[in-house]
Design a protein around this motif. Structure first.
Motif, short mmCIF file in Angstrom:
data_model
loop_
_atom_site.label_atom_id
_atom_site.label_comp_id
_atom_site.label_asym_id
_atom_site.label_seq_id
_atom_site.Cartn_x
_atom_site.Cartn_y
_atom_site.Cartn_z
N VAL A 80 0.84 -1.20 0.00
CA VAL A 80 0.00 0.00 0.00
C VAL A 80 0.87 1.25 0.00
O VAL A 80 0.52 2.26 -0.61
CB VAL A 80 -0.97 0.00 1.21
N GLU A 81 2.02 1.18 0.65
CA GLU A 81 2.93 2.34 0.76
C GLU A 81 3.70 2.63 -0.52
O GLU A 81 4.29 3.70 -0.64
CB GLU A 81 3.92 2.12 1.91
N THR A 82 3.72 1.72 -1.47
CA THR A 82 4.50 1.95 -2.69
C THR A 82 3.86 3.06 -3.53
O THR A 82 2.66 3.32 -3.41
CB THR A 82 4.61 0.66 -3.53
N PRO A 83 4.64 3.70 -4.40
CA PRO A 83 4.09 4.78 -5.22
C PRO A 83 2.96 4.34 -6.15
O PRO A 83 2.03 5.10 -6.41
CB PRO A 83 5.29 5.26 -6.05
N ASP A 84 3.02 3.11 -6.64
CA ASP A 84 2.00 2.60 -7.55
C ASP A 84 1.57 1.21 -7.06
O ASP A 84 1.99 0.19 -7.61
CB ASP A 84 2.57 2.53 -8.97
N PRO A 85 0.74 1.16 -5.99
CA PRO A 85 0.40 -0.13 -5.37
C PRO A 85 -0.22 -1.12 -6.35
O PRO A 85 -1.00 -0.75 -7.22
CB PRO A 85 -0.61 0.25 -4.29
N LEU A 86 0.15 -2.38 -6.19
CA LEU A 86 -0.42 -3.46 -6.99
C LEU A 86 -1.65 -4.00 -6.26
O LEU A 86 -1.56 -4.93 -5.46
CB LEU A 86 0.63 -4.56 -7.20
N TRP A 87 -2.79 -3.41 -6.52
CA TRP A 87 -4.01 -3.72 -5.77
C TRP A 87 -4.45 -5.18 -5.93
O TRP A 87 -4.90 -5.78 -4.94
CB TRP A 87 -5.12 -2.74 -6.14
N PRO A 88 -4.35 -5.80 -7.11
CA PRO A 88 -4.73 -7.22 -7.18
C PRO A 88 -3.87 -8.08 -6.25
O PRO A 88 -4.37 -9.03 -5.64
CB PRO A 88 -4.51 -7.59 -8.64
N GLU A 89 -2.58 -7.75 -6.13
CA GLU A 89 -1.71 -8.51 -5.23
C GLU A 89 -2.10 -8.29 -3.78
O GLU A 89 -2.10 -9.22 -2.97
CB GLU A 89 -0.24 -8.12 -5.45
N ILE A 90 -2.46 -7.07 -3.44
CA ILE A 90 -2.91 -6.76 -2.08
C ILE A 90 -4.18 -7.54 -1.77
O ILE A 90 -4.33 -8.13 -0.70
CB ILE A 90 -3.11 -5.24 -1.90
N MET A 91 -5.10 -7.59 -2.74
CA MET A 91 -6.35 -8.34 -2.54
C MET A 91 -6.06 -9.83 -2.37
O MET A 91 -6.68 -10.50 -1.55
CB MET A 91 -7.32 -8.08 -3.69
N ARG A 92 -5.10 -10.37 -3.13
CA ARG A 92 -4.73 -11.78 -2.97
C ARG A 92 -4.19 -12.05 -1.58
O ARG A 92 -4.51 -13.05 -0.96
CB ARG A 92 -3.70 -12.19 -4.02
N LEU A 93 -3.35 -11.15 -1.09
CA LEU A 93 -2.80 -11.31 0.26
C LEU A 93 -3.92 -11.33 1.30
O LEU A 93 -3.91 -12.14 2.23
CB LEU A 93 -1.82 -10.19 0.58
N LEU A 94 -4.89 -10.44 1.14
CA LEU A 94 -5.97 -10.35 2.12
C LEU A 94 -6.92 -11.54 2.08
O LEU A 94 -7.65 -11.78 3.03
CB LEU A 94 -6.74 -9.04 1.93
N ARG A 95 -6.89 -12.30 0.98
CA ARG A 95 -7.70 -13.53 0.88
C ARG A 95 -6.93 -14.73 1.41
O ARG A 95 -7.39 -15.87 1.28
CB ARG A 95 -8.10 -13.79 -0.56
N SER A 96 -5.79 -14.51 2.01
CA SER A 96 -4.94 -15.60 2.49
C SER A 96 -5.68 -16.48 3.49
O SER A 96 -6.38 -15.97 4.37
CB SER A 96 -3.69 -15.02 3.14
N PRO A 97 -5.52 -17.79 3.39
CA PRO A 97 -6.17 -18.70 4.35
C PRO A 97 -5.75 -18.44 5.79
O PRO A 97 -6.50 -18.70 6.71
CB PRO A 97 -5.72 -20.09 3.90
N VAL A 98 -4.58 -17.88 5.99
CA VAL A 98 -4.09 -17.63 7.34
C VAL A 98 -4.93 -16.55 8.06
O VAL A 98 -4.98 -16.52 9.27
CB VAL A 98 -2.58 -17.25 7.31
N LEU A 99 -5.64 -15.72 7.30
CA LEU A 99 -6.50 -14.69 7.88
C LEU A 99 -7.97 -15.11 7.95
O LEU A 99 -8.76 -14.48 8.63
CB LEU A 99 -6.41 -13.40 7.06
N ALA A 100 -8.31 -16.16 7.24
CA ALA A 100 -9.72 -16.51 7.03
C ALA A 100 -10.50 -16.83 8.29
O ALA A 100 -11.70 -16.53 8.37
CB ALA A 100 -9.82 -17.69 6.05
#
Length: 188
Positions: free
Chosen positions: A146-166
């Motif tokens: 999120v802090e990067t100048p041009d965030p990769l939002w699909p990658e961020i969404m993939r991280l947030l769908r991680s089973p470890v958070l589910a």
């Protein structure tokens, strides 16, 4: 987006629609989609197409709990409406699937605040040390992106769908709030 990519997305939606219409409500994989749709290209190409469809609200995905990782796909109500009516309800922009969205600093601050709330939940949870470390690493990675100048939002969404958070109480609503912020920016 090219005409071929749009046609391939249409094939994917039609296949998922046909599966559901025939009574098969199971999620399916990228290899299953490639085998049954004549969509050419690599798995990454199909993943890009499905990311775009997911951000547009036409399909839903979840992580596959297999050794290979991967994702599972199923059509949503918006996808069904699109197939039945032929009208896209949400405009899909190439910026969405490239991950380059114009999200204001205020919205990024909201996302970072939600990530810190998730971090607090993880720290107070009754996870084992290794599970806690994995969950915190996922949130830290999302926060860094999120802090990067041009965030990769699909990658961020993939991280947030991680089973470890589910399975953490309270995390799902915060993840949905973050996804809502991203989708709002994608549809502007």
């Amino acid at each position: 987006m090219s005409m071929q990519a749009e046609a391939d997305q249409q094939k994917i939606l039609q296949y998922l629609y046909d599966r559901l219409a025939s009574g098969d409500s199971r999620y399916c994989t990228i290899p299953t989609i490639r085998k049954n749709t004549d969509v050419g290209g690599s798995n990454q190409y199909v993943l890009t197409l499905t990311d775009d469809l997911e951000i547009g609200g036409y399909i839903t995905t979840r992580q596959a709990y297999q050794m290979s990782g991967g994702r599972l796909f199923q059509i949503t109500a918006a996808g069904i409406d699109f197939i039945e009516s032929g009208n896209r309800i949400v405009g899909v922009q190439s910026a969405v699937w490239t991950g380059r969205l114009d999200i204001s600093e205020a919205r990024k601050a909201e996302i970072r605040h939600k990530l810190s709330e998730i971090r607090r939940i993880i720290e107070q949870s009754r996870l084992s040390n290794s599970q806690r470390a994995n969950a915190l690493a996922v949130i830290e990675a999302a926060d860094i992106l999120v802090e990067t100048p041009d965030p990769l939002w699909p990658e961020i969404m993939r991280l947030l769908r991680s089973p470890v958070l589910a399975n953490l109480n309270g995390v799902a609503s915060l993840v949905l709030a973050i996804v809502g912020i991203i989708l709002t920016a994608a549809n502007m």
